[in-house]
Design a protein around this motif. Structure first.
Motif, PDB file in Angstrom:
ATOM      1  N   ARG A  71       7.551   2.308   0.495  1.00 14.07           N
ATOM      2  CA  ARG A  71       8.996   1.939   1.406  1.00 14.07           C
ATOM      3  C   ARG A  71       8.795   0.496   1.914  1.00 14.07           C
ATOM      4  O   ARG A  71       9.964  -0.239   1.640  1.00 14.07           O
ATOM      5  N   ARG A  72       7.746   0.129   2.366  1.00 16.50           N
ATOM      6  CA  ARG A  72       7.625  -1.264   3.069  1.00 16.50           C
ATOM      7  C   ARG A  72       7.700  -2.298   1.857  1.00 16.50           C
ATOM      8  O   ARG A  72       8.233  -3.486   2.080  1.00 16.50           O
ATOM      9  N   ALA A  73       7.065  -2.073   0.744  1.00 16.24           N
ATOM     10  CA  ALA A  73       7.148  -2.818  -0.396  1.00 16.24           C
ATOM     11  C   ALA A  73       8.616  -3.110  -0.620  1.00 16.24           C
ATOM     12  O   ALA A  73       8.881  -4.201  -1.169  1.00 16.24           O
ATOM     13  N   ALA A  74       9.290  -1.920  -0.940  1.00 18.75           N
ATOM     14  CA  ALA A  74      10.695  -1.927  -1.276  1.00 18.75           C
ATOM     15  C   ALA A  74      11.548  -2.653  -0.395  1.00 18.75           C
ATOM     16  O   ALA A  74      12.291  -3.346  -0.665  1.00 18.75           O
ATOM     17  N   ILE A  75      11.381  -2.418   0.858  1.00 15.14           N
ATOM     18  CA  ILE A  75      12.058  -3.230   1.893  1.00 15.14           C
ATOM     19  C   ILE A  75      11.635  -4.869   1.828  1.00 15.14           C
ATOM     20  O   ILE A  75      12.860  -5.537   1.875  1.00 15.14           O
ATOM     21  N   ARG A  76      10.583  -5.128   1.527  1.00 11.82           N
ATOM     22  CA  ARG A  76      10.131  -6.427   1.511  1.00 11.82           C
ATOM     23  C   ARG A  76      10.798  -7.104   0.455  1.00 11.82           C
ATOM     24  O   ARG A  76      11.584  -8.261   0.275  1.00 11.82           O
ATOM     25  N   GLU A  77      10.766  -6.511  -0.868  1.00 15.21           N
ATOM     26  CA  GLU A  77      11.426  -6.873  -2.002  1.00 15.21           C
ATOM     27  C   GLU A  77      12.993  -7.115  -1.859  1.00 15.21           C
ATOM     28  O   GLU A  77      13.445  -8.248  -2.370  1.00 15.21           O
ATOM     29  N   ALA A 148       7.831 -10.230  -7.558  1.00 11.04           N
ATOM     30  CA  ALA A 148       7.534  -9.948  -8.835  1.00 11.04           C
ATOM     31  C   ALA A 148       6.068  -8.854  -8.557  1.00 11.04           C
ATOM     32  O   ALA A 148       5.994  -7.955  -9.219  1.00 11.04           O
ATOM     33  N   ASP A 149       5.240  -9.356  -7.778  1.00  8.08           N
ATOM     34  CA  ASP A 149       4.172  -8.517  -7.322  1.00  8.08           C
ATOM     35  C   ASP A 149       4.487  -7.086  -6.976  1.00  8.08           C
ATOM     36  O   ASP A 149       4.074  -6.084  -7.271  1.00  8.08           O
ATOM     37  N   LEU A 150       5.622  -7.206  -6.044  1.00  8.26           N
ATOM     38  CA  LEU A 150       5.847  -5.863  -5.381  1.00  8.26           C
ATOM     39  C   LEU A 150       6.610  -5.063  -6.451  1.00  8.26           C
ATOM     40  O   LEU A 150       6.397  -3.919  -6.245  1.00  8.26           O
ATOM     41  N   ALA A 151       7.429  -5.595  -7.226  1.00  6.49           N
ATOM     42  CA  ALA A 151       8.029  -4.816  -8.333  1.00  6.49           C
ATOM     43  C   ALA A 151       7.018  -4.061  -9.129  1.00  6.49           C
ATOM     44  O   ALA A 151       7.082  -2.911  -9.777  1.00  6.49           O
ATOM     45  N   ALA A 152       5.941  -5.002  -9.593  1.00 12.23           N
ATOM     46  CA  ALA A 152       4.757  -4.546 -10.287  1.00 12.23           C
ATOM     47  C   ALA A 152       4.164  -3.411  -9.498  1.00 12.23           C
ATOM     48  O   ALA A 152       3.673  -2.304 -10.412  1.00 12.23           O
ATOM     49  N   LEU A 153       3.763  -3.542  -8.330  1.00 11.15           N
ATOM     50  CA  LEU A 153       3.299  -2.441  -7.462  1.00 11.15           C
ATOM     51  C   LEU A 153       4.044  -1.097  -7.523  1.00 11.15           C
ATOM     52  O   LEU A 153       3.283  -0.058  -7.798  1.00 11.15           O
ATOM     53  N   THR A 338      12.631   6.366  -6.323  1.00  5.21           N
ATOM     54  CA  THR A 338      14.136   6.139  -5.903  1.00  5.21           C
ATOM     55  C   THR A 338      14.556   5.980  -4.398  1.00  5.21           C
ATOM     56  O   THR A 338      15.162   4.946  -3.902  1.00  5.21           O
ATOM     57  N   GLU A 339      13.878   6.853  -3.538  1.00  3.26           N
ATOM     58  CA  GLU A 339      14.030   6.911  -2.232  1.00  3.26           C
ATOM     59  C   GLU A 339      13.472   5.723  -1.592  1.00  3.26           C
ATOM     60  O   GLU A 339      13.978   4.977  -0.770  1.00  3.26           O
ATOM     61  N   THR A 340      12.331   5.216  -2.052  1.00  3.05           N
ATOM     62  CA  THR A 340      11.367   3.992  -1.462  1.00  3.05           C
ATOM     63  C   THR A 340      12.130   2.783  -1.889  1.00  3.05           C
ATOM     64  O   THR A 340      12.246   1.845  -1.006  1.00  3.05           O
ATOM     65  N   ALA A 341      12.735   2.681  -3.331  1.00  4.14           N
ATOM     66  CA  ALA A 341      13.568   1.653  -3.653  1.00  4.14           C
ATOM     67  C   ALA A 341      14.592   1.333  -2.624  1.00  4.14           C
ATOM     68  O   ALA A 341      15.085   0.305  -2.555  1.00  4.14           O
ATOM     69  N   GLN A 342      15.345   2.375  -1.951  1.00  9.42           N
ATOM     70  CA  GLN A 342      16.384   2.306  -1.184  1.00  9.42           C
ATOM     71  C   GLN A 342      15.792   2.083   0.241  1.00  9.42           C
ATOM     72  O   GLN A 342      16.708   1.873   1.052  1.00  9.42           O
ATOM     73  N   GLY A 343      14.564   2.159   0.395  1.00  8.21           N
ATOM     74  CA  GLY A 343      14.020   1.748   1.754  1.00  8.21           C
ATOM     75  C   GLY A 343      13.994   3.056   2.602  1.00  8.21           C
ATOM     76  O   GLY A 343      13.838   2.955   3.622  1.00  8.21           O
ATOM     77  N   GLY A 344      14.249   4.185   2.130  1.00  6.23           N
ATOM     78  CA  GLY A 344      14.217   5.552   2.776  1.00  6.23           C
ATOM     79  C   GLY A 344      12.681   6.028   2.863  1.00  6.23           C
ATOM     80  O   GLY A 344      11.553   5.590   2.032  1.00  6.23           O
TER      81      GLY A 344
END
Length: 372
Positions: A71-77, A148-153, A338-344
């Protein structure tokens, strides 16, 4: 040229703050790997129930940690993407200006229409701006690399999530079976099933049922009663979750109940935070599956809304023993991503009702439990 140089000075006013989400995700993956090893060891443990209970907790902690990291990775991205989008026009303007400058021959570029003095000033400005341009270019490159690193993670977490979810389900199933096979717990009494059935049929309120529980005992045994009085006010909640409604708070329909409503994750483990006697287990009125514990003489803790209830009535459950599991279906790995990509965060779709009664009277659970 001067306009382009001052535009470069204003560009990228504040560098983005880097967050070490990769390390957090790696730590979560390590916790899940340890839980997998713990599951294998629990199958051969002498106390399989205790070992499997700890394994389920380890999986829950590892999955929660991994979801938080994602979630934190998605928010940062998303934050990096928003920052870059906000700078897009300014970056485009700067690149256009720099491209125009680069196409001008160097001798002509250094000349200034104001003469030698203007040319000298332009050279000084250029010498001061160049290091700043290089620093900002490096910051931009770092932002792009981090994104790019966060997306790969997040993409690489799919396998870890799937293994963790499968391991947690296996551990829960093994725990249910181990508890059903357990015969070594001490018992305070044996239950009279006929009296229990008659009580269930003749009562229409929780108050009446709790008051009549004493009539369901068939025979008292030699087991000593637990006493958690010394820990009053400090007992942890029996499930990981968030208190939605407190003592006496009304719900959306205006119905107020003298207990806590706790939001939990699907299939969350419910356990005894202190040693207690299991006074009742089964379906009760409109409360669904219920477990009633007695952590001290004359004190009843009612847990309602479980999908599964473990143990046998009359058993003395040790501290940390599994009482049951919440309902619902754990989300699949793609749903979590999907949830974490939305920051949830992790969805808490299930609710556990917790009520405490002293001498047939409901009391605020906060007098016994650390609800904060």
């Amino acid at each position: 040229m001067r306009a382009a140089l001052f535009l470069a000075l204003a560009l990228f006013a504040a560098p983005a703050a880097a967050q070490d989400t990769a390390r957090a995700a790696e730590a979560a993956a390590d916790r899940l790997a340890a839980a997998s090893e713990q599951l294998a060891a629990a199958q051969a443990s002498r106390d399989r129930v205790a070992a499997l209970t700890e394994t389920v907790r380890a999986y829950e902690a590892g999955l929660a940690s991994l979801r938080d990291g994602l979630r934190r990775a998605a928010i940062r991205e998303r934050s990096i993407a928003v920052e870059l989008e906000a700078r897009r026009d300014r970056i485009a303007a700067l690149l256009a200006a720099l491209q125009s400058i680069s196409q001008t021959p160097a001798p002509v570029l250094m000349l200034h229409p104001g003469g030698a003095l203007g040319t000298a000033r332009a050279g000084l400005i250029a010498s001061e701006v160049t290091p700043a341009l290089q620093a900002e270019a490096q910051a931009l490159r770092a932002d792009l690399q981090e994104a790019a690193d966060l997306a790969a993670l997040q993409q690489s977490a799919i396998g870890t999530l799937e293994e963790g979810l499968a391991g947690a389900q296996t551990a829960r199933s093994a725990l249910s079976k181990a508890i059903s096979d357990r015969t070594d717990l001490p018992r305070r009494f044996t239950e009279n099933p006929v009296a229990t059935a008659l009580l269930l049929a003749s009562t229409d309120t929780l108050d009446a049922f709790a008051s009549g529980l004493a009539r369901t005992i068939d025979a008292e045994l030699s087991g000593s009663a637990p006493d958690a009085t010394a820990r009053k006010g400090e007992i942890p909640l029996p499930v990981q979750g968030q208190v939605l409604r407190g003592f006496g708070a009304a719900d959306a329909a205006g119905v107020a109940r003298p207990g806590l409503v706790i939001a939990t994750a699907p299939r969350g483990l419910v356990s005894t935070p202190v040693a207690a006697t299991l006074r009742f287990r089964g379906e009760l009125l409109d409360y669904g599956n219920v477990a009633i514990l007695e952590p001290a003489a004359g004190v009843l803790v009612i847990l309602a809304g479980l999908a599964e209830v473990f143990g046998e009535t009359g058993e003395i459950l040790p501290e940390g023993a599994a009482v049951g599991l919440m309902g619902g279906d754990p989300p699949a790995s793609h749903e979590i991503l999907t949830e974490t990509a939305q920051g949830g965060g992790a969805p808490q779709t299930e609710t556990l009702y917790l009520e405490v009664r002293e001498g047939d009277v409901p009391v605020d659970p906060a007098t016994w439990f650390a609800t904060g």
